[in-house]
Design a protein around this motif. Structure first.
Motif, PDB file in Angstrom:
ATOM      1  N   GLY A   1       0.806  -1.222   0.000  1.00  0.00           N
ATOM      2  CA  GLY A   1       0.000   0.000   0.000  1.00  0.00           C
ATOM      3  C   GLY A   1       0.829   1.257   0.000  1.00  0.00           C
ATOM      4  O   GLY A   1       0.289   2.372   0.124  1.00  0.00           O
TER       5      GLY A   1
ATOM      6  N   GLN B   1      -5.470  -1.976   8.760  1.00  0.00           N
ATOM      7  CA  GLN B   1      -5.345  -1.635   7.348  1.00  0.00           C
ATOM      8  C   GLN B   1      -3.954  -1.056   7.061  1.00  0.00           C
ATOM      9  O   GLN B   1      -3.355  -1.353   6.024  1.00  0.00           O
ATOM     10  CB  GLN B   1      -6.427  -0.626   6.958  1.00  0.00           C
ATOM     11  CG  GLN B   1      -6.453  -0.303   5.454  1.00  0.00           C
ATOM     12  CD  GLN B   1      -6.719  -1.539   4.598  1.00  0.00           C
ATOM     13  OE1 GLN B   1      -7.690  -2.260   4.839  1.00  0.00           O
ATOM     14  NE2 GLN B   1      -5.860  -1.799   3.628  1.00  0.00           N
ATOM     15  N   ARG B   2      -3.439  -0.235   7.960  1.00  0.00           N
ATOM     16  CA  ARG B   2      -2.084   0.314   7.805  1.00  0.00           C
ATOM     17  C   ARG B   2      -1.035  -0.783   7.870  1.00  0.00           C
ATOM     18  O   ARG B   2      -0.023  -0.732   7.167  1.00  0.00           O
ATOM     19  CB  ARG B   2      -1.812   1.381   8.874  1.00  0.00           C
ATOM     20  CG  ARG B   2      -2.479   2.712   8.564  1.00  0.00           C
ATOM     21  CD  ARG B   2      -2.380   3.685   9.736  1.00  0.00           C
ATOM     22  NE  ARG B   2      -0.995   3.924  10.154  1.00  0.00           N
ATOM     23  CZ  ARG B   2      -0.156   4.738   9.536  1.00  0.00           C
ATOM     24  NH1 ARG B   2      -0.550   5.403   8.470  1.00  0.00           N
ATOM     25  NH2 ARG B   2       1.072   4.894   9.974  1.00  0.00           N
TER      26      ARG B   2
ATOM     27  N   ASP C   1      -1.128  -2.416   4.466  1.00  0.00           N
ATOM     28  CA  ASP C   1      -0.547  -1.550   3.429  1.00  0.00           C
ATOM     29  C   ASP C   1       0.971  -1.451   3.548  1.00  0.00           C
ATOM     30  O   ASP C   1       1.662  -1.183   2.557  1.00  0.00           O
ATOM     31  CB  ASP C   1      -1.150  -0.148   3.516  1.00  0.00           C
ATOM     32  CG  ASP C   1      -2.607  -0.128   3.072  1.00  0.00           C
ATOM     33  OD1 ASP C   1      -3.038  -1.081   2.394  1.00  0.00           O
ATOM     34  OD2 ASP C   1      -3.322   0.841   3.423  1.00  0.00           O
TER      35      ASP C   1
END
Length: 379
Positions: A292, A336-337, A340
């Motif tokens: 990400g 989510q981080r 990514d």
């Protein structure tokens, strides 16, 4: 009418005279000359001491007067006694300054009354070489032409330039340039500047300071050539003649420029090192970036301590428990981080950790579901 009285007192001990065959004629005339040279050196030393004493006294007086003015404007308690002390000191320094000025005036008077001799009457008649140089083209060289010229020159004479950069004595430098006059040019000075920065980057500080000295020698020669509007090869001997006579003002200017140049070299070297480190760190960061586009190191440092601990011990169950205790939206944000940045790979399967990975992915899917529902109900 012309006043010829200035020629009444001239020492001519170096003139040749007929002497007895048993007398060592060279020694007979060498001894008075040596004694006179020693007297001149002693007189010059005395002049320099008086000049230095006068300058130091003026500097101290200026500093003292400045402090007196500051205290006169100050209203602090106890400053009166200090003011009186400084005023008395200023009076004493004024007396000393007057004494130094009187000594300087006496020396100037003494110098005017000293007899002339061959050392003060005569000067070098042929101390320079003259080159027939073509007139410069009205069109200036382009940057590309200059770069090509510099590269060609360095490829041909790099070994000689480095040899000149390592020389210590004035006489050695002058002789080497006399034997290799093609080195007296901008290309040599530019190469020495770059070499100085390279040496400082390599932490060869002592060698850098020596090469810096020779760099300033070359730059002073080039500046002298510009001021005289001659080819540098035609005036480098004049520079060495001047610098070897130890003209105080000229030597001070040379030393100041040398120290300033060394400081500039240290600054350029530091900037180059910092730029290299920054480029290396940027390159390493690019290698670390996850799918990400996030840096895993930065993401890890932004995680709450309880999540950092889970990654430290690599315990999936602990990570699952920590996420379940957090606010769903916050947990979704952090996970989510992590994805990514590559800290967590949802689809990864390992022989030993497949079951734990499935549980954690299930928990993460639940978090996404709860987050989306929360988003729908939000105003």
């Amino acid at each position: 009418m012309v006043d010829y009285s200035i020629w009444d007192h001239i020492e001519v001990s170096d003139d040749a005279h007929d002497t007895h065959p048993n007398i060592d004629t060279p020694s007979l005339f060498q001894w008075p000359h040596q004694a006179r040279v020693e007297r001149m050196e002693q007189f010059q030393k005395e002049k320099e001491e008086v000049d230095k004493g006068c300058r130091d006294c003026k500097r101290k007086l200026a500093e003292c007067q400045k402090k007196v003015k500051e205290l006169e404007l100050s209203s602090a308690e106890g400053s009166r006694s200090e003011l009186q002390r400084l005023q008395a000191e200023a009076q004493q320094l004024k007396k000393e300054e007057k004494n130094w000025e009187e000594k300087a005036a006496d020396l100037r008077k003494k110098e005017k009354s000293m007899p002339w001799n061959v050392d003060t009457l005569s000067k070098d008649g042929f101390s320079k070489s003259v080159f027939n140089v073509k007139a410069e083209s009205p069109e200036e060289e382009s940057e590309e032409q200059k770069e090509k010229k510099h590269k060609t020159f360095v490829e041909k004479y790099e070994k000689q330039i480095k040899h000149f950069g390592m020389l210590h004595r004035w006489d050695d430098s002058q002789k080497y340039l006399s034997d290799n006059p093609h080195l007296v040019c901008e290309e040599t000075a530019n190469y020495l500047v770059i070499w100085c920065i390279d040496l400082e980057v390599e932490e060869k500080h002592g060698l850098m300071e020596q090469v810096a000295h020779q760099t300033i020698v070359m730059q002073f020669i080039l500046e002298l050539a510009k001021s005289l509007k001659v080819d540098p090869r035609a005036c480098f001997r004049q520079f060495f003649t001047k610098i070897k006579t130890a003209d105080q003002q000229y030597m001070e200017g040379f030393t100041e420029e040398l120290e300033a140049f060394r400081e500039r070299v240290r600054g350029r070297a530091k900037a180059r090192i910092e730029r290299a480190i920054k480029e290396y760190e940027d390159e390493e960061q690019k290698k670390r970036l996850g799918p990400g586009g996030l840096d895993p190191v930065e993401v890890y440092e932004s995680l709450p301590p309880e999540l950092q601990k889970c990654f430290d011990v690599k315990d999936v169950q602990m990570l699952q428990d920590s996420i379940s205790k957090m606010d769903p939206a916050e947990a979704k944000h952090h996970m989510q981080r992590c994805i990514d940045s590559g800290l967590w790979v949802p689809n990864a399967r390992g022989a030993e950790g497949a079951e734990k990975g499935e549980k954690l992915e299930g928990a993460y899917e639940e978090l996404k579901k709860e987050g989306s529902e929360g988003d729908k109900g939000s105003p």
